[in-house]
Design a protein around this motif. Structure first.
Motif, PDB file in Angstrom:
ATOM      1  N   GLY A 182       0.811  -1.213   0.000  1.00  0.00           N
ATOM      2  CA  GLY A 182       0.000   0.000   0.000  1.00  0.00           C
ATOM      3  C   GLY A 182       0.840   1.257   0.000  1.00  0.00           C
ATOM      4  N   ARG A 183       0.131   2.385   0.029  1.00  0.00           N
ATOM      5  CA  ARG A 183       0.824   3.671   0.028  1.00  0.00           C
ATOM      6  C   ARG A 183       1.681   3.820   1.283  1.00  0.00           C
ATOM      7  NH1 ARG A 183      -4.238   4.791  -0.565  1.00  0.00           N
ATOM      8  NH2 ARG A 183      -4.289   5.892   1.431  1.00  0.00           N
ATOM      9  N   LEU A 184       2.823   4.454   1.116  1.00  0.00           N
ATOM     10  CA  LEU A 184       3.711   4.702   2.242  1.00  0.00           C
ATOM     11  C   LEU A 184       3.320   6.037   2.873  1.00  0.00           C
ATOM     12  CD1 LEU A 184       7.126   3.568   0.692  1.00  0.00           C
ATOM     13  CD2 LEU A 184       5.333   2.191   1.786  1.00  0.00           C
ATOM     14  N   ASP A 185       2.287   5.995   3.684  1.00  0.00           N
ATOM     15  CA  ASP A 185       1.875   7.210   4.382  1.00  0.00           C
ATOM     16  C   ASP A 185       1.318   6.850   5.755  1.00  0.00           C
ATOM     17  OD1 ASP A 185      -1.098   7.674   2.321  1.00  0.00           O
ATOM     18  OD2 ASP A 185      -0.835   6.444   4.101  1.00  0.00           O
ATOM     19  N   ARG A 186       0.978   7.853   6.516  1.00  0.00           N
ATOM     20  CA  ARG A 186       0.612   7.682   7.925  1.00  0.00           C
ATOM     21  C   ARG A 186      -0.541   6.715   8.117  1.00  0.00           C
ATOM     22  NH1 ARG A 186      -3.217  11.028  10.601  1.00  0.00           N
ATOM     23  NH2 ARG A 186      -3.208  10.715  12.883  1.00  0.00           N
ATOM     24  N   MET A 195       8.854  -0.573  13.733  1.00  0.00           N
ATOM     25  CA  MET A 195       9.275  -0.649  15.134  1.00  0.00           C
ATOM     26  C   MET A 195       9.011  -2.038  15.713  1.00  0.00           C
ATOM     27  SD  MET A 195       8.296   3.083  16.750  1.00  0.00           S
ATOM     28  CE  MET A 195       6.613   3.168  16.105  1.00  0.00           C
ATOM     29  N   ALA A 196       7.868  -2.623  15.345  1.00  0.00           N
ATOM     30  CA  ALA A 196       7.538  -3.965  15.836  1.00  0.00           C
ATOM     31  C   ALA A 196       8.497  -5.004  15.267  1.00  0.00           C
ATOM     32  CB  ALA A 196       6.100  -4.309  15.464  1.00  0.00           C
ATOM     33  N   PHE A 197       8.821  -4.888  13.992  1.00  0.00           N
ATOM     34  CA  PHE A 197       9.713  -5.864  13.361  1.00  0.00           C
ATOM     35  C   PHE A 197      11.116  -5.785  13.949  1.00  0.00           C
ATOM     36  CE2 PHE A 197      12.736  -7.109  10.049  1.00  0.00           C
ATOM     37  CZ  PHE A 197      12.293  -8.399   9.780  1.00  0.00           C
ATOM     38  N   ARG A 198      11.568  -4.596  14.259  1.00  0.00           N
ATOM     39  CA  ARG A 198      12.925  -4.426  14.789  1.00  0.00           C
ATOM     40  C   ARG A 198      13.095  -5.068  16.166  1.00  0.00           C
ATOM     41  NH1 ARG A 198      16.186   0.720  12.648  1.00  0.00           N
ATOM     42  NH2 ARG A 198      17.742  -0.598  13.625  1.00  0.00           N
ATOM     43  N   LYS A 199      11.986  -5.363  16.822  1.00  0.00           N
ATOM     44  CA  LYS A 199      12.047  -6.056  18.113  1.00  0.00           C
ATOM     45  C   LYS A 199      12.235  -7.563  17.950  1.00  0.00           C
ATOM     46  CE  LYS A 199       9.303  -2.821  20.896  1.00  0.00           C
ATOM     47  NZ  LYS A 199      10.170  -2.807  22.101  1.00  0.00           N
ATOM     48  N   ILE A 200      12.054  -8.067  16.726  1.00  0.00           N
ATOM     49  CA  ILE A 200      12.204  -9.502  16.480  1.00  0.00           C
ATOM     50  C   ILE A 200      13.687  -9.814  16.309  1.00  0.00           C
ATOM     51  CG2 ILE A 200      11.661 -11.381  14.887  1.00  0.00           C
ATOM     52  CD1 ILE A 200       9.071  -9.927  14.210  1.00  0.00           C
ATOM     53  N   PRO A 201      14.226 -10.702  17.123  1.00  0.00           N
ATOM     54  CA  PRO A 201      15.668 -10.991  17.041  1.00  0.00           C
ATOM     55  C   PRO A 201      16.008 -11.915  15.868  1.00  0.00           C
ATOM     56  CG  PRO A 201      14.646 -12.348  18.735  1.00  0.00           C
ATOM     57  CD  PRO A 201      13.566 -11.433  18.217  1.00  0.00           C
ATOM     58  N   GLY A 202      17.272 -12.008  15.560  1.00  0.00           N
ATOM     59  CA  GLY A 202      17.750 -12.950  14.556  1.00  0.00           C
ATOM     60  C   GLY A 202      17.765 -12.360  13.157  1.00  0.00           C
ATOM     61  N   HIS A 203      18.298 -13.154  12.241  1.00  0.00           N
ATOM     62  CA  HIS A 203      18.466 -12.697  10.862  1.00  0.00           C
ATOM     63  C   HIS A 203      17.716 -13.568   9.861  1.00  0.00           C
ATOM     64  CE1 HIS A 203      21.641  -9.939  12.169  1.00  0.00           C
ATOM     65  NE2 HIS A 203      22.071 -10.933  12.937  1.00  0.00           N
ATOM     66  N   ASP A 204      16.796 -14.382  10.343  1.00  0.00           N
ATOM     67  CA  ASP A 204      16.112 -15.316   9.447  1.00  0.00           C
ATOM     68  C   ASP A 204      14.810 -14.770   8.895  1.00  0.00           C
ATOM     69  OD1 ASP A 204      14.917 -15.404  11.954  1.00  0.00           O
ATOM     70  OD2 ASP A 204      14.268 -17.492  11.722  1.00  0.00           O
ATOM     71  N   LYS A 205      14.466 -13.529   9.236  1.00  0.00           N
ATOM     72  CA  LYS A 205      13.228 -12.933   8.729  1.00  0.00           C
ATOM     73  C   LYS A 205      13.522 -11.653   7.959  1.00  0.00           C
ATOM     74  CE  LYS A 205       9.987 -14.791  12.170  1.00  0.00           C
ATOM     75  NZ  LYS A 205       9.363 -15.735  11.214  1.00  0.00           N
ATOM     76  N   THR A 206      12.636 -11.358   7.004  1.00  0.00           N
ATOM     77  CA  THR A 206      12.743 -10.150   6.188  1.00  0.00           C
ATOM     78  C   THR A 206      11.407  -9.424   6.193  1.00  0.00           C
ATOM     79  OG1 THR A 206      14.395 -11.172   4.728  1.00  0.00           O
ATOM     80  CG2 THR A 206      13.190  -9.275   3.856  1.00  0.00           C
ATOM     81  N   LEU A 207      11.443  -8.107   6.235  1.00  0.00           N
ATOM     82  CA  LEU A 207      10.239  -7.282   6.103  1.00  0.00           C
ATOM     83  C   LEU A 207      10.331  -6.519   4.797  1.00  0.00           C
ATOM     84  CD1 LEU A 207       7.629  -5.952   7.142  1.00  0.00           C
ATOM     85  CD2 LEU A 207       9.076  -4.257   8.327  1.00  0.00           C
ATOM     86  N   ARG A 208       9.316  -6.678   3.943  1.00  0.00           N
ATOM     87  CA  ARG A 208       9.281  -5.969   2.661  1.00  0.00           C
ATOM     88  C   ARG A 208       8.057  -5.056   2.621  1.00  0.00           C
ATOM     89  NH1 ARG A 208      10.779 -11.115  -1.223  1.00  0.00           N
ATOM     90  NH2 ARG A 208      12.951 -11.307  -0.522  1.00  0.00           N
ATOM     91  N   LEU A 209       8.317  -3.775   2.407  1.00  0.00           N
ATOM     92  CA  LEU A 209       7.251  -2.779   2.329  1.00  0.00           C
ATOM     93  C   LEU A 209       7.065  -2.414   0.856  1.00  0.00           C
ATOM     94  CD1 LEU A 209       8.318  -0.526   5.336  1.00  0.00           C
ATOM     95  CD2 LEU A 209       6.854  -2.546   5.344  1.00  0.00           C
ATOM     96  N   TYR A 210       6.028  -2.975   0.239  1.00  0.00           N
ATOM     97  CA  TYR A 210       5.767  -2.746  -1.179  1.00  0.00           C
ATOM     98  C   TYR A 210       4.889  -1.507  -1.332  1.00  0.00           C
ATOM     99  CZ  TYR A 210       7.210  -7.648  -1.792  1.00  0.00           C
ATOM    100  OH  TYR A 210       7.902  -8.840  -1.800  1.00  0.00           O
ATOM    101  N   GLY A 211       5.377  -0.528  -2.074  1.00  0.00           N
ATOM    102  CA  GLY A 211       4.576   0.657  -2.313  1.00  0.00           C
ATOM    103  C   GLY A 211       5.439   1.901  -2.433  1.00  0.00           C
ATOM    104  N   ALA A 212       4.765   3.010  -2.702  1.00  0.00           N
ATOM    105  CA  ALA A 212       5.431   4.306  -2.813  1.00  0.00           C
ATOM    106  C   ALA A 212       4.581   5.331  -2.082  1.00  0.00           C
ATOM    107  CB  ALA A 212       5.594   4.696  -4.281  1.00  0.00           C
ATOM    108  N   GLY A 213       5.219   6.441  -1.708  1.00  0.00           N
ATOM    109  CA  GLY A 213       4.452   7.465  -1.029  1.00  0.00           C
ATOM    110  C   GLY A 213       5.333   8.488  -0.347  1.00  0.00           C
ATOM    111  N   ALA A 214       4.673   9.475   0.234  1.00  0.00           N
ATOM    112  CA  ALA A 214       5.374  10.626   0.795  1.00  0.00           C
ATOM    113  C   ALA A 214       6.223  10.278   2.015  1.00  0.00           C
ATOM    114  CB  ALA A 214       4.359  11.702   1.169  1.00  0.00           C
ATOM    115  N   ASP A 215       5.919   9.163   2.682  1.00  0.00           N
ATOM    116  CA  ASP A 215       6.638   8.824   3.906  1.00  0.00           C
ATOM    117  C   ASP A 215       7.848   7.925   3.670  1.00  0.00           C
ATOM    118  OD1 ASP A 215       4.916  10.331   5.347  1.00  0.00           O
ATOM    119  OD2 ASP A 215       3.958   8.685   6.428  1.00  0.00           O
ATOM    120  N   LEU A 216       8.231   7.722   2.410  1.00  0.00           N
ATOM    121  CA  LEU A 216       9.329   6.805   2.121  1.00  0.00           C
ATOM    122  C   LEU A 216      10.600   7.189   2.872  1.00  0.00           C
ATOM    123  CD1 LEU A 216      10.605   4.455   0.592  1.00  0.00           C
ATOM    124  CD2 LEU A 216      10.980   6.010  -1.347  1.00  0.00           C
ATOM    125  N   ALA A 217      10.988   8.441   2.812  1.00  0.00           N
ATOM    126  CA  ALA A 217      12.228   8.869   3.468  1.00  0.00           C
ATOM    127  C   ALA A 217      12.146   8.659   4.978  1.00  0.00           C
ATOM    128  CB  ALA A 217      12.522  10.325   3.131  1.00  0.00           C
TER     129      ALA A 217
END
Length: 359
Positions: A182-186, A195-217
Motif C-alpha cells: 500500500g501507500r507509504l503514508d501515515r 518498530m515492531a519488526f525491529r524487536k524480532i531478534p535474529g536474521h532469518d526474517k525479512t520485512l518488505r514494504l511494497y509501495g510508494a508514497g510521501a513517507d518513504l524517506a
C-alpha cells in the motif's frame, strides 16, 4: 487501463450505461477495484461500466449521458458545490456515491470538529440516491452517526480479479518474509510495523514494504541499520509480490476495507491486522487482530509465525464468493430502480445551489 470511451456500437440497447467518476487515479486498490467493475464480463451483461477520471474543477460542469452516475470522488467542503452542480445537471439520473475514505477511526484521528464534519457528510450524501459503504464496519458507523438514512445505505465489499491470488503456491511452512502492501503514508501504520519488526531478534526474517508514497524517506530513516527491512517500491503485478511473502501485515490506523487483506486470505497467507474499521470484516481463520499502535503486541503476533490452514479448494471458493458478492451487489444496485433524489429535492433549490456553485 482504458479510461473514458464512447459506448461500443454493438452494445445491447437494453444495457444501462454507468459512468464511474474518480478524481484520484493513483495506482492502488481503488483503481484495481474500478478496473474489475469496468471489465468484468458478468457485470457487462447488465450494464456498460465506464471509468471517467475527472479533475475537481470540472465536476460541476460535466454533462454526462448515462442512466447511472457513480461517484468515487473525495467529499470535502471545497468539493461540495461541484457535487451540488453535478446533481442539478443530472436530475433524472440515478446517482450513487461510494465512500472509500471516511471511517470511525479516520474521524477519531483526523477530525477536530466532529459536528462540522458530520454536517458536511450528511449534506453531500443527501445529493445521492444511494451511498455505498465498502465494509460492514463502515456501514455500521454511517448508520450509528445518522449520516445516511437506512433505506439509502448499501454495503458492497470491493473485489478485484482474485484468480491469480487463488492459484499461488502455499507460503513456506516456516514463515520467513513478512510483507506489507500500500501507500507509504501515515494511514497504513508502517512506522509501527517497522518498530515492531525491529524487536524480532535474529536474521532469518525479512520485512518488505511494497509501495510508494510521501513517507518513504521517514520510513527508511526509521529502518536505518536493519538490513532485514526492504523497500521494493510499487509493484505492477500484486500477485507476483504476494508470492514472495509468507505473512501479510496491515497495521493501518484507519482502513475503510483493505483489498490487500482479501488478497492475502485468498492467497492463503496468514494475516496480521489492526482491529479497526473495515479490517474487522476480515476476521477469521489465519487472521490475527491486534490493537492499533500496540508495537509489542504486533511484534509478538509477527513472531508467533501464524499459519493459514486453508486448502486450495477453500481459497478458490473464497475468491469466487468475494467476486460474486461484489457482482451481485452492483447488479442489484444498478437495476433496482430509477432516480429518487430528484423527487426528494425541490428543483428550485437545486438550481440555486448549482448557480452558486458555478459562480
Amino acid at each position: 487501463m482504458t479510461f473514458f470511451r464512447p459506448p461500443a456500437p454493438s452494445a445491447s440497447l437494453d444495457r444501462k450505461r454507468v459512468i464511474h467518476l474518480v478524481d484520484d487515479t493513483t495506482p492502488g486498490g481503488v483503481m484495481r477495484y474500478l478496473d474489475f467493475l469496468k471489465s468484468d464480463a458478468a457485470l457487462a451483461e447488465a450494464a456498460e461500466h465506464i471509468l471517467r477520471p475527472v479533475s475537481r474543477g470540472e465536476i460541476g460542469r460535466l454533462s454526462l449521458d448515462a442512466e447511472v452516475i457513480v461517484s468515487h470522488l473525495s467529499v470535502n467542503w471545497r468539493a461540495l458545490p461541484s457535487l451540488i452542480a453535478l446533481r442539478a445537471r443530472h436530475a433524472s439520473a440515478r446517482m450513487i456515491h461510494v465512500e472509500h475514505s471516511y471511517t470511525a477511526a479516520f474521524t477519531a484521528l483526523n477530525v477536530p470538529s466532529r459536528g462540522r464534519f458530520f454536517t458536511l457528510l450528511r449534506s453531500a450524501y443527501a445529493l445521492f440516491d444511494k451511498v455505498v459503504a465498502v465494509s460492514a464496519a463502515q456501514g455500521e458507523w454511517l448508520r450509528a452517526r445518522a449520516l445516511v438514512p437506512w433505506d439509502r445505505l448499501e454495503i458492497i465489499r470491493p473485489a478485484v480479479d482474485l484468480s491469480d491470488f487463488a492459484s499461488l503456491p502455499a507460503p513456506r511452512a516456516r514463515p520467513r518474509v513478512i510483507g506489507a502492501f500500500g501507500r507509504l503514508d501515515r494511514q497504513k501504520g508502517l512506522d509501527t510495523l517497522i518498530m515492531a519488526f525491529r524487536k524480532i531478534p535474529g536474521h532469518d526474517k525479512t520485512l518488505r514494504l511494497y509501495g510508494a508514497g510521501a513517507d518513504l524517506a521517514m520510513l527508511k530513516s526509521l529502518a536505518a541499520g536493519d538490513a532485514r527491512i526492504e523497500f521494493p517500491g510499487h509493484v505492477a503485478v500484486p500477485a507476483l509480490a504476494m508470492a514472495e511473502v509468507d505473512v501479510v501485515a496491515m497495521p493501518s490506523r484507519w482502513e475503510a476495507y483493505g483489498i490487500a487483506a482479501l488478497e492475502a486470505r485468498v492467497a492463503g497467507r496468514p494475516l496480521v491486522v489492526t482491529s479497526i474499521d473495515g479490517l474487522r470484516d476480515h476476521a477469521g481463520p489465519g487472521v490475527t487482530l491486534v490493537r492499533p499502535g500496540a508495537v509489542d503486541e504486533l511484534s509478538q503476533a509477527l513472531l508467533e509465525n501464524a499459519t493459514s490452514s486453508q486448502t486450495s479448494d477453500e481459497r478458490i471458493a473464497l475468491a469466487a464468493l468475494a467476486e460474486t458478492a461484489t457482482r451481485d451487489g452492483w447488479r442489484r444496485l444498478i437495476m433496482e430502480g430509477t432516480c429518487l433524489t430528484s423527487a426528494r429535492l425541490a428543483e428550485a433549490e437545486i438550481a440555486s445551489f448549482a448557480q452558486a456553485a458555478v459562480n
